[in-house]
Scaffold this active site. Sequence first.
Site, mmCIF file in Angstrom:
data_model
loop_
_atom_site.group_PDB
_atom_site.id
_atom_site.type_symbol
_atom_site.label_atom_id
_atom_site.label_comp_id
_atom_site.label_asym_id
_atom_site.label_seq_id
_atom_site.Cartn_x
_atom_site.Cartn_y
_atom_site.Cartn_z
ATOM 1 C CB SER A 145 20.807 35.167 -14.031
ATOM 2 O OG SER A 145 21.995 34.847 -14.733
ATOM 3 C CB THR A 146 24.067 30.928 -13.530
ATOM 4 O OG1 THR A 146 23.257 29.782 -13.814
ATOM 5 C CG2 THR A 146 25.406 30.468 -12.984
ATOM 6 C CG ASN A 147 25.507 35.530 -15.142
ATOM 7 O OD1 ASN A 147 26.019 34.415 -15.173
ATOM 8 N ND2 ASN A 147 25.247 36.221 -16.236
ATOM 9 C CB SER A 323 64.016 9.361 12.543
ATOM 10 O OG SER A 323 64.892 8.735 11.627
#
Length: 470
Positions: A145-147, A323
């Site tokens: 699962s993606t989870n 600078s």
Amino acid sequence: MENPMPNTRTDTDSLGSRELPAGALYGVATLRGQENFDISFHKLGDAPELLKALARIKHAAAAANRDIGILPADLASAIIAASVEVENGLHAEQFIVDLLEGSGGTSINMNVNEVIANRALQILDEEPGTYDRIHPNDHVNTGQSTNDVLPAAVKLAVYDKSESLIEAMAHLAAALEDRAAAFRNVLRIGRTCMQAAQPMRLGQAFGGYAAAIRRLVDKLATTRDEMLVLPLGGTAIGTGLGSAPGYRNAVYRHLQEIVGADVRPGENMFDAMQNADAFARVSSEIRICAEVIGKIASDLIILASGPNSGVGELRLPSVQPGSSIMPGKVNPVLPMMMQQVAFAVVGNDASVSLASLQGQLEINHFEPVIASRLFDSIELLAKSTRIFADKCIAGVEADEEQSLKNLMQSSALATVFVPKLGYAEVSRLVQESVANRRPFIELAIERGLLTHDEVLEVVRESTDYREELA
């Protein structure tokens, strides 16, 4: 006349059909994700460690499903071959989903599933999109699962990527140790609350910086190991529903071999799926590294201030004019760079913390932003730390004359001479020095109470490290 090859192909999902470039290895799920979440400069293809980790998981899953009889050997071989290509950095241009996609990682996972499926089809002499042979979900994503895939991949990616940060930190520590040795005999005034405190040696200060970095390297390495504890095998919510018996053991066996490290499942899969505290922990360690280096950078800016109008005890390498209007001005640009990196890493850690907090019920939906911010922090800090070590720390020089002058003009030396001159005499000298605006050491030498050599000898003895013995 032969018909020209079509420029597009049609892919279909539950929402309908879409036209894609004929040669695209991604599919309709990726296209929708790309259209919905095109929000940042970073796509999945720009995160090679994450892509590598995802491909390794698909590789291990195909081998595991083959071993337990779920996936035919020829299909598994094609999926593995396609996965290995992605592991090796091929087809990066096909991973077009934004890293900050908002589907909780589904678009990222499907981008990988589709590219591997279509490349596997090509390996089998089939056309992309002919999913009746190899399907992104039914074959490449089987048992997953993606989870559980995405947080596992993010952990593996962080583990992989953070090695460069640990190496950069160790490199910085070595540069600081080199300067500590070079400055071991340089006398200076130690300061607390930006006021003179006690005499010390410049090498002791740099030795302290080096020790801090070494300690943080150890902490980061320990926390990095937590990234090898994965939720993979929990599928959607931790039950493992959707994977076949034997899959979990097989997938970890193959993944350990592929990664070459002790990847292992969480002790409790529901905990592993619900919580992202391991990400918060490694993020906080990275943040602390940035904060400590930023503090060192700030110290260098103070000690190098001037050169004739400030503390002026250090000379930093001049790497560029400072600078556009003040000729000859040179700024501490490299320490300032490190401070800005620290600001960015602190902000990234706040994002990871919030994302970890906002997990809901059985999973955390916010691994995409966790991945994005962790990768950014690691890359920023690893690159800048090496630059800081090589272009700044390695070239720092001590102005021994100015350092000794600042020390000898300080009334903080008074305590050092109490044992030799007595409290009352030192008190009179300090009071007179304040009234006449003259260093009390100068008065003591003038009155014959001390010689210049005696002063240096006493001061050097006072800076010796006093280790408490049992």
